[in-house]
Design a protein around this motif. Structure first.
Motif: not given
Lengths: 219, 219, 219
Positions: A153-156, B157-160, B214-219, C155-164
């Protein structure tokens, strides 16, 4: 009843506790090695690798301990877990410069050993906390695959537990065989060994057999 | 004080406890169905579907129980939760071969029912554990949306709860109406029904109205 | 022993408790601001922003409290944490319409302040719960970076703790300096200030210096 425990039983309990700790620490180290390998493959720096090592190594046990009500979790109460995790991370980080890219079978082998160690010790600890045997088997699988799931999960990544056919199943089988044996009065330490072997072999053999199968992946 | 509880009140307490358990198990089953559907849509195999079913079904309640200090959580202490979750997963897995792809409105309906059941029982259980009413409403929403959030995180997925406008809001409204009524002395079981209806209808109607937005989605 | 606590020590304990609460609430507000900013950058609506604000703000403290066995966690027992989190989210949501896009350095500054506040108060609370000093430093870092990690996972980003590079490290340094000072008998409140300054400066300076470095990213 407590006062009537004979010294011999007390000693056996002491040895069983120490064995459980040793198995747990070994599983922690091995899972940290697997986590660090995944971190290096994801091009993390040394600090990211340490974070992933700790999360992979301690995550499953922490989830198990929170769920069975053993708080603070062993890996928070006892600094040896964190030290084992960081040692595993450091070994990989500093060795991998010499050995180049870590081969995939070695990663699978380490991960299978960690899975087997932690699934077996997780189910045994749940039984010790008077958790229902059926749920103890599930808790073995949760503690075996929880750390790797947090790592993914951390590494997506989609977690291995969902992508890989016989991951949770191997942990369930190992923990199940162990719990069934203990419930039938067979010696606990022997059953821990049998459970470890069942889980490890099932996981490794399944990777070998399915080697060329398409992986099941998310959308 | 405890010794002075009249038999009638004791019986009502017993009935209320059994109702809460029944609602909780029904919510577990329904969330497992929703989780299994999401798992099948993500092309998971039977084991992955079972993992997602259990995580979706038990996740919210486990988070709630950890947060209110009810450990081991109900779904770890009592194997019926896990059995309800696996039953939900198995029903979907084996039925979907016959009925083909599961239609989206059915998924939304099941998920809304699960959300409403678990939000209401989550807030009621928090009140039982002497949690502040405001926080009990939040805990209802957390237990209602926690399982789905874990499911979405596992499937990357970005959570519902973040994508969908009136998801957390429906849970908050249902739990809020129920807690407000109970605080004003209205009958608990009636308010649980009202809270369920408010949450379920708000969720379903909002999906219908926003169908083409439109659904609001992450970047 | 308890009965022998002098009134002066009792008063100091009371002041220390209130300071810890104030620092914790300030950290909650600041992390909620950071979480709301990330939510707006991900184009979430007002409800999604509130969810991310609460998760970012309360997540680290909740993980810490679960791990040290302080249940229900402070931010569940005491509604002021949730109110601080929602206030932070609301301020950002309604102000950002006037100020346009929030500049990146401001986000970094807020996040560094939150990291420092929560790392310091997290380590102090762990010490109060008789957790080993080494693990208390780790718990400071976990509580400092836990909320942001939950935010990034949602937000399905790789966490800052790993990136930074210097995120967890800054939290470890601040918490480590504080714990080392307290262990050596230096005044607790002074050491909390020193720990805050070390963490905040290390984080901000590291961002400045590494501004143009390529970020380490997942595969």
């Amino acid at each position: 009843m407590r006062a009537r425990i004979a010294p011999k039983i007390k000693l056996q309990k002491h040895i069983a506790d120490r064995l459980l700790l040793a198995v747990d620490l070994a599983g922690t180290f091995v899972f940290a090695v697997g986590g660090a390998m995944a971190g290096i493959r994801s091009h993390l720096d040394v600090f990211g690798v340490m974070v992933v090592s700790f999360a992979s190594a301690a995550g499953g046990g922490i989830i198990r301990d929170l769920l069975i009500g053993a708080v603070p979790p062993a890996s928070i109460r006892d600094r040896r877990y964190a030290l084992a995790a960081f040692a595993g991370g450091a070994v990989v980080f500093f060795l991998h410069r010499y050995v180049g890219e870590i081969p995939y079978p070695m990663m699978i082998g380490f991960d299978a050993a960690g899975l087997a160690l932690v699934a077996v010790s997780g189910a045994a600890k749940a039984l010790d906390h008077k958790i229902d045997p059926f749920m103890s088997v599930l808790l073995g699988a949760i503690s075996g695959s929880g750390g790797g799931t947090i790592r993914d999960v951390l590494l997506t990544h989609v977690p291995a537990i969902l992508r890989v056919d016989v991951y949770a199943v191997a942990a369930l089988a190992g923990a199940g065989v162990m719990v069934a044996g203990i419930q039938r009065g067979l010696p606990r330490n022997v059953m821990m060994g049998v459970g470890f072997a069942v889980c490890f072999l099932l996981r490794v053999v399944s990777v070998w057999r399915h080697w060329n199968l398409p992986t099941v992946s998310g959308p």
